[in-house]
Design a protein around this motif. Structure first.
Motif, PDB file in Angstrom:
ATOM      1  N   ILE A   1       0.835  -1.213   0.000  1.00  0.00           N
ATOM      2  CA  ILE A   1       0.000   0.000   0.000  1.00  0.00           C
ATOM      3  C   ILE A   1       0.862   1.252   0.000  1.00  0.00           C
ATOM      4  O   ILE A   1       0.627   2.194  -0.776  1.00  0.00           O
TER       5      ILE A   1
ATOM      6  N   THR B   1       2.574   1.696  -3.335  1.00  0.00           N
ATOM      7  CA  THR B   1       1.610   2.104  -4.361  1.00  0.00           C
ATOM      8  C   THR B   1       1.246   3.574  -4.223  1.00  0.00           C
ATOM      9  O   THR B   1       1.240   4.322  -5.214  1.00  0.00           O
ATOM     10  N   PHE B   2       0.935   4.016  -3.009  1.00  0.00           N
ATOM     11  CA  PHE B   2       0.570   5.419  -2.797  1.00  0.00           C
ATOM     12  C   PHE B   2       1.736   6.354  -3.111  1.00  0.00           C
ATOM     13  O   PHE B   2       1.524   7.452  -3.628  1.00  0.00           O
ATOM     14  N   ASN B   3       2.954   5.915  -2.801  1.00  0.00           N
ATOM     15  CA  ASN B   3       4.125   6.764  -3.046  1.00  0.00           C
ATOM     16  C   ASN B   3       4.708   6.584  -4.438  1.00  0.00           C
ATOM     17  O   ASN B   3       5.700   7.255  -4.787  1.00  0.00           O
ATOM     18  N   LYS B   4       4.127   5.667  -5.216  1.00  0.00           N
ATOM     19  CA  LYS B   4       4.540   5.421  -6.602  1.00  0.00           C
ATOM     20  C   LYS B   4       6.039   5.100  -6.692  1.00  0.00           C
ATOM     21  O   LYS B   4       6.771   5.655  -7.511  1.00  0.00           O
TER      22      LYS B   4
ATOM     23  N   TYR C   1      -7.881   8.341   4.233  1.00  0.00           N
ATOM     24  CA  TYR C   1      -7.630   8.579   2.809  1.00  0.00           C
ATOM     25  C   TYR C   1      -7.916  10.034   2.431  1.00  0.00           C
ATOM     26  O   TYR C   1      -7.132  10.666   1.711  1.00  0.00           O
TER      27      TYR C   1
ATOM     28  N   PHE D   1      -5.180  12.138   3.721  1.00  0.00           N
ATOM     29  CA  PHE D   1      -3.981  11.959   2.904  1.00  0.00           C
ATOM     30  C   PHE D   1      -4.061  12.796   1.633  1.00  0.00           C
ATOM     31  O   PHE D   1      -3.104  13.491   1.262  1.00  0.00           O
ATOM     32  N   VAL D   2      -5.187  12.749   0.967  1.00  0.00           N
ATOM     33  CA  VAL D   2      -5.371  13.518  -0.267  1.00  0.00           C
ATOM     34  C   VAL D   2      -5.263  15.014   0.032  1.00  0.00           C
ATOM     35  O   VAL D   2      -4.637  15.774  -0.727  1.00  0.00           O
TER      36      VAL D   2
ATOM     37  N   ARG E   1      -1.457  16.260   0.528  1.00  0.00           N
ATOM     38  CA  ARG E   1      -0.438  15.871  -0.439  1.00  0.00           C
ATOM     39  C   ARG E   1       0.614  16.954  -0.670  1.00  0.00           C
ATOM     40  O   ARG E   1       1.730  16.674  -1.098  1.00  0.00           O
TER      41      ARG E   1
ATOM     42  N   LEU F   1      -0.512   8.458   6.008  1.00  0.00           N
ATOM     43  CA  LEU F   1      -0.386   7.163   5.333  1.00  0.00           C
ATOM     44  C   LEU F   1       0.099   6.085   6.298  1.00  0.00           C
ATOM     45  O   LEU F   1      -0.385   4.946   6.277  1.00  0.00           O
TER      46      LEU F   1
END
Length: 410
Positions: A221, A224-227, A350, A353-354, A357, A367
């Motif tokens: 997770i 994925t969130f941090n790419k 979530y 988090f958005v 950013r 996160l």
């Protein structure tokens, strides 16, 4: 450096941060109970002070759907107390995890931190949990040294299992701090690899599959969130190499670690095992429930086992599933409350988090709390008996941080 001037502002404003940070770090120590209790008392006193000073402002962080979900869940536990076949057992079981943890910290922590900025709270969360990881690894190492002096070889005994709780809560901080500090230099990559390998080695020694699976899911997770494409590739490569090595090993059943890695249904979970028998008991009374507490579950299980020769265990091991445990305790309304609380927590985190950013430190702290909750409740809670005590810290910190993010963005 990212954490230079850790807490900007006056000493008066920084005191709640140091207090909460110390409380979180102390939760990873084995002893020091008196100091833990002292920090709790000081936090309660601070919350009361803020309430008397300006209760409208102090209570503002609690005006959200997450706190409503917490209250709904706590009320269902009180319901389970009233319908319990032994109210005293249920009350004793709910006192610490529900009243003195989930309810208390969900209420106190947002109030104590309501005046601090989002980045201050985020720094405190990251540093206190990082300190918790260092404390846990140090405790683990000292245990291995002591056991070796007694002639016990590492990875042969299950005496380190109790430390698995701390690893679930702390491990994601490695990836969060890496993302904050990342410079793609050899030194930074070396620090990441060494810290990860040391922690994973210690985690393998707990022989806790719920922990191992939680770490894999939480890491996926965060990556994925941090790419983080490179970390994703390295993680997949490590998992594949580990799986190939395990499959090709000829003496798997001779060693406890490799045996644990290969098991897919420990404690004979289904059919006549732990989760299967728990579900059988629940379906005898699915709407009302029996009452809260593992002790109550053990009592009912042990009373009925003589009528079920197909049950594998003649003494209860517990339901090994947090959702089954709450369903057993408070019936269908309890299950609904836990599912609602779980979804509400993930949704709240979530959205925070958005909204955060634009600030890397704040976003990573949110996160970290979100994946730690998912790893604890959804992943590990699906396969093991987990303690609910720590959830109050999750909820309290999430509400405090989410409130400040919302205020500052507005």
């Amino acid at each position: 450096m990212v954490f230079n001037s850790l807490f900007n502002g006056s000493r008066k404003e920084s005191l709640p941060l140091y207090l909460v940070g110390l409380f979180i770090a102390l939760n990873f120590t084995a002893e020091l109970t008196k100091f833990k209790n002292l920090t709790v008392i000081l936090m309660i006193a601070t919350a009361i002070y803020f309430l008397f000073k300006n209760y409208h402002l102090a209570l503002a962080p609690l005006k959200n759907n997450l706190f409503v979900s917490v209250i709904f869940f706590v009320l269902t536990i009180f319901y389970s107390l009233f319908i319990s076949i032994d109210s005293q057992i249920s009350f004793d079981s709910m006192n610490k995890p529900i009243l003195n943890s989930i309810l208390l910290f969900s209420f106190v922590l947002p109030i104590v931190l309501h005046k601090n900025s989002a980045v201050q709270i985020a720094k405190m969360i990251l540093l206190s949990i990082a300190a918790g990881l260092v404390i846990t690894c140090t405790r683990d190492l000292l245990m291995y040294i002591d056991e070796y002096r007694q002639g016990i070889i590492p990875f042969t005994e299950m005496t380190h299992r109790d430390l698995s709780d701390s690893y679930v809560l702390c491990f994601p901080v490695i990836l969060s701090l890496w993302y904050i500090y990342k410079k793609n230099t050899l030194t930074h990559w070396a620090c990441l690899i060494i810290a990860t390998m040391i922690t994973i080695t210690f985690m393998l020694g707990t022989f806790t599959r719920g922990l191992w699976l939680s770490v894999v899911v939480m890491s996926a997770i965060v990556i994925t969130f941090n790419k983080e494409k490179m970390l994703a590739f390295m993680g997949m490569t490590a998992l594949i190499c580990g799986a190939v090595t395990l499959v090709s090993y000829d003496h798997t059943q001779e060693h406890l670690l490799t045996k644990k890695m290969e098991q897919t249904s420990s404690s004979n979970r289904y059919g006549g095992g732990t989760q299967g028998t728990a579900l059988e008991l629940i379906l005898q009374n699915p709407i009302k429930g029996y009452g809260f507490g593992n002790s109550l579950f053990h009592r009912i299980y042990n009373d009925q086992v003589k009528n079920h020769p197909e049950w594998i265990y003649k003494q209860s091991l517990g339901p090994h599933n947090v959702f089954l445990a709450i369903w057993f305790a408070a019936g269908i309304v309890g299950l609904l409350a836990l599912i609602t609380l779980t979804l509400s927590t993930i949704n709240y985190a979530y959205r925070a988090f958005v909204a955060s950013r634009s600030n890397i430190i704040t976003a990573q702290a949110v996160l970290l709390l979100m994946v730690s909750f998912i790893g604890w409740v959804i992943v590990r809670g699906t396969f093991e008996n987990v303690y609910l005590n720590v959830l109050g810290i999750h909820f309290g910190l999430l509400m405090a941080l989410g409130f400040r993010i919302k205020v500052e963005n507005t």
